[in-house]
Design a protein around this motif. Sequence first.
Motif, short mmCIF file in Angstrom:
data_model
loop_
_atom_site.label_atom_id
_atom_site.label_comp_id
_atom_site.label_asym_id
_atom_site.label_seq_id
_atom_site.Cartn_x
_atom_site.Cartn_y
_atom_site.Cartn_z
N THR A 54 -80.37 -51.29 -18.30
CA THR A 54 -81.80 -51.17 -18.02
C THR A 54 -82.62 -52.18 -18.81
N ARG A 55 -81.95 -52.99 -19.60
CA ARG A 55 -82.63 -54.03 -20.37
C ARG A 55 -82.18 -55.43 -19.98
N PHE A 56 -81.02 -55.54 -19.39
CA PHE A 56 -80.50 -56.79 -18.87
C PHE A 56 -80.26 -56.62 -17.38
N PRO A 57 -80.27 -57.70 -16.60
CA PRO A 57 -79.95 -57.60 -15.17
C PRO A 57 -78.46 -57.35 -14.99
N ALA A 58 -78.08 -56.09 -14.86
CA ALA A 58 -76.66 -55.74 -14.90
C ALA A 58 -76.31 -54.61 -13.94
N GLU A 59 -75.02 -54.52 -13.62
CA GLU A 59 -74.46 -53.41 -12.86
C GLU A 59 -73.21 -52.94 -13.59
N ILE A 60 -72.83 -51.70 -13.37
CA ILE A 60 -71.75 -51.09 -14.14
C ILE A 60 -70.50 -50.91 -13.29
N VAL A 61 -69.36 -51.26 -13.88
CA VAL A 61 -68.05 -51.06 -13.24
C VAL A 61 -67.30 -50.02 -14.06
N ASN A 62 -67.02 -48.88 -13.47
CA ASN A 62 -66.34 -47.79 -14.16
C ASN A 62 -64.86 -48.12 -14.41
N SER A 63 -64.40 -47.87 -15.64
CA SER A 63 -62.99 -48.09 -15.96
C SER A 63 -62.32 -46.82 -16.48
N ASP A 64 -62.85 -45.67 -16.06
CA ASP A 64 -62.22 -44.39 -16.36
C ASP A 64 -61.39 -43.97 -15.16
N LYS A 65 -60.07 -43.88 -15.35
CA LYS A 65 -59.17 -43.67 -14.21
C LYS A 65 -59.26 -42.28 -13.60
N MET A 66 -59.93 -41.33 -14.26
CA MET A 66 -60.17 -40.03 -13.65
C MET A 66 -61.52 -40.00 -12.93
N GLN A 67 -62.50 -40.68 -13.48
CA GLN A 67 -63.81 -40.71 -12.85
C GLN A 67 -63.83 -41.56 -11.58
N VAL A 68 -62.79 -42.34 -11.38
CA VAL A 68 -62.72 -43.16 -10.17
C VAL A 68 -62.48 -42.29 -8.94
N TYR A 69 -61.96 -41.07 -9.17
CA TYR A 69 -61.68 -40.16 -8.05
C TYR A 69 -62.94 -39.44 -7.58
N GLU A 70 -62.94 -39.12 -6.31
CA GLU A 70 -64.02 -38.30 -5.74
C GLU A 70 -63.81 -36.84 -6.16
N GLY A 71 -64.88 -36.17 -6.57
CA GLY A 71 -64.80 -34.76 -6.91
C GLY A 71 -64.66 -34.50 -8.40
N LEU A 72 -64.69 -33.20 -8.75
CA LEU A 72 -64.57 -32.75 -10.14
C LEU A 72 -65.53 -33.51 -11.07
N ASP A 73 -66.77 -33.57 -10.66
CA ASP A 73 -67.76 -34.34 -11.43
C ASP A 73 -67.97 -33.77 -12.83
N VAL A 74 -67.94 -32.44 -12.95
CA VAL A 74 -68.13 -31.82 -14.26
C VAL A 74 -66.87 -31.96 -15.10
N VAL A 75 -65.72 -31.66 -14.51
CA VAL A 75 -64.45 -31.72 -15.24
C VAL A 75 -64.19 -33.12 -15.79
N THR A 76 -64.46 -34.14 -14.98
CA THR A 76 -64.21 -35.52 -15.42
C THR A 76 -65.41 -36.12 -16.15
N ASN A 77 -66.48 -35.32 -16.29
CA ASN A 77 -67.66 -35.74 -17.05
C ASN A 77 -68.29 -37.02 -16.48
N LYS A 78 -68.38 -37.09 -15.15
CA LYS A 78 -69.02 -38.25 -14.52
C LYS A 78 -70.50 -38.30 -14.89
N ILE A 79 -71.00 -39.49 -15.05
CA ILE A 79 -72.42 -39.68 -15.27
C ILE A 79 -73.15 -39.26 -14.00
N THR A 80 -74.23 -38.49 -14.13
CA THR A 80 -74.93 -37.98 -12.97
C THR A 80 -75.84 -39.04 -12.36
N GLU A 81 -76.30 -38.76 -11.16
CA GLU A 81 -77.21 -39.69 -10.48
C GLU A 81 -78.47 -39.90 -11.30
N GLU A 82 -78.98 -38.84 -11.88
CA GLU A 82 -80.19 -38.95 -12.70
C GLU A 82 -79.94 -39.78 -13.95
N GLU A 83 -78.79 -39.58 -14.58
CA GLU A 83 -78.46 -40.31 -15.80
C GLU A 83 -78.24 -41.79 -15.55
#
Length: 322
Positions: A54-83
């Motif tokens: 939010t301070r540099f012109p950037a985009e984020i590439v996730n490197s968490d091999k569990m968060q890459v999966y669809e689902g279990l957003d709470v279990v895998t502690n995915k960053i929320t849309e709001e966050e």
Amino acid sequence: MSMLMCKQIQPLQHIPTGGIDLPVLRSRHQKEKVVVIMGATGTGKSRLSIDLATRFPAEIVNSDKMQVYEGLDVVTNKITEEERCGVPHHLLGAINPDSDFTAGDFCNMASVAMKSVASRGQLPIIVGGSNSCVEALVDDDDYTFRSRYDCCFLWVDVSMPVLHSVVSARVDRMVDAGMVDEARKMFNPSADYSRGIRRAIGVPEFDRYFRFGESSDEVVRARLLQEAIKDTKINTRRLAWRQLEKIYRLRNAKGWKMHRLDATDVFRKHGREANKVWEELVLAPSMDIVSQFLSSFEHKEHVDARQLRVAAMGTAMAAATH
């Protein structure tokens, strides 16, 4: 991560290094710039990635091999849309939960994502806890990544005793946020916990509870639930230890130049005081490091991978004849 931060921060259109834009920093003779944020689980990697993006012109590439999966957003502690504060994320919730996602798959998908991000004049920020995936990407066999990208490694560190408390408290918050119900939906008596998203900490730990607890009396059910939560905390702490050991190996044995940011005192504080310490000890130094990194120039090495291998073989053969 405080949601107030998203509302306060305005994305910058220019890098605070003399007003130089990312596209200006690049030419066909210069390497692309990439920031890699590492650290054990619970140290604040996602928070830092959003702060920087939010301070540099950037985009984020996730490197968490569990968060890459669809689902279990709470279990895998995915960053929320709001966050996410409007920052584009790649490789987040993108893979079928039953498929096997390997380090090789990550390298292929992350490479495509980074090229796409860079093509839009944005800075790719790689962030996540799966250090084996990051290592496979950065230190690939044919030197493709290193020849194309100039990396800045940020390591968010928290002392292990403090982190243990942080992890335990986070698991409790995840339980309050619906972790058990989320894991219950994934329960299958014949499930293979060595494949797909079911490998995630917080899934196999609840197997006994789902298998026996819900048909037992209240006392047994409560005991099995507490055991599952306790096991989840223990295994998360063990994960943090493994992640930290891997970071030390990458730094000490492989020579990765990492900028260590000690966030321990952040987690000893609360509320506004914690945010103030975060800004002083983690965010401000990170912004200085990234600003200097983006304003530096490193020549791109146009070396064919086959030539490297042939040269190495020739050197070895020459040495063997003397």
